[in-house]
Design an enzyme around this catalytic site. Structure first.
Site, PDB file in Angstrom:
ATOM      1  CB  ILE A 138      -1.015   0.171   1.265  1.00  0.00           C
ATOM      2  CG1 ILE A 138      -0.277   0.181   2.366  1.00  0.00           C
ATOM      3  CG2 ILE A 138      -1.974  -1.041   1.046  1.00  0.00           C
ATOM      4  CD1 ILE A 138      -1.148   0.404   3.899  1.00  0.00           C
ATOM      5  CB  SER A 139       1.470   3.866  -2.072  1.00  0.00           C
ATOM      6  OG  SER A 139       0.190   3.778  -2.796  1.00  0.00           O
TER       7      SER A 139
END
Length: 275
Positions: free
Chosen positions: A15-16
């Site tokens: 996830i960013s």
């Protein structure tokens, strides 16, 4: 083209921090990777994870560890599984480089669960290139719309996004002064006008335990950055990272120092020997 019998696989989940809306949780990604491997009768060796990072490879320890792991012949990895291709690379170009320069020479396939392709087959590689092209087209359209929105906002003399200098914070889309930091800004300008060097000012602030905006120690460069920031006068130039528009704004950022103080600091800057 990779042509192997897939037996052992690894997974990759990410996830960013810069794209939370598009994110699927790490737990959900792991669950889908595990379920897919099990449905195919493959042994899932490990799932490598990067959480809260941007797309930059340099910032992804899990990604780098995975590449080192799959290159070891003893591990006998046949494929990498992801839930979606953009979890490993947003750019089709970078993804193809990974597949062609790293995975194929090591006999490793790339598999996306949600997009249902497998580069161990000709159909899978063709499909990868097709959806990658469409994804990049869609991304360019979104970027253009976002760019237009930022430009329109800036022209209305409103905050159009981006990082704010030391001394300010963004609350509900509005720029507000951080009083404690504003006092430091005024002090930096006054010390500089009175003859102190960048180094001396940085040393003074560090000695007093005053952190920078990122919580780090002051350096001559960070002090210089403050003194070069016209925004503190209440006037600023919106020069978006991509747009480079140079739109002049007034009052978007509340004034911290007077124009007179700014001019005095700029006069001393022109004299040089400020380090």
């Amino acid at each position: 083209m990779v042509r192997v019998e897939i037996k052992k696989v690894v997974g990759y989940a990410r996830i960013s921090s810069d794209s939370q809306i598009e994110n699927t949780s790490i737990a959900e990604q792991k669950e889908r990777i595990e379920a897919y491997a099990k449905s195919q009768g493959w042994k899932l060796e490990r799932i490598f994870v990067d959480e809260g990072f941007t797309g930059s490879i340099d910032d992804r320890d899990g990604y780098k560890e995975m590449l080192e792991y799959i290159k070891k012949p003893d591990n006998e990895v046949s494929a990498i599984i992801v839930v979606k291709a953009d979890r490993i690379h947003r750019s089709l170009k970078n993804l193809l480089i990974l597949i062609e320069d790293v995975l194929e020479p090591n006999g490793i396939a790339f598999i996306s669960v949600s997009e249902r392709f497998d580069t161990s087959t000709p159909q899978g590689m063709l499909f990868l290139q097709m959806i990658g092209g469409f994804a990049e087209f869609e991304r360019s359209i979104i970027n253009e719309r976002t760019k237009g929105g930022r430009l329109a906002t800036a022209k209305k003399n409103k905050y159009a996004g981006g990082q704010v200098p030391y001394g300010y914070e963004v609350i509900k889309g509005e720029i507000q002064v951080v009083d404690s930091q504003a006092l430091v800004v005024k002090r930096i300008f006054q010390e500089f006008i009175d003859g102190s060097s960048y180094y001396k000012i940085a040393k003074m602030l560090n000695k007093e335990g005053i952190p920078t905006k990122t919580g780090k120690n002051w350096t001559p460069q960070t002090v210089k950055n403050v003194i070069n920031t016209e925004t503190y006068t209440g006037f600023n130039t919106y020069n978006g990272e991509k747009e480079k528009n140079g739109i002049k704004q007034k009052g978007v950022f509340p004034r911290i120092i007077s124009r007179q103080m700014w001019n005095k600091a700029q006069s001393r800057l022109k004299e040089g020997d400020n380090k």
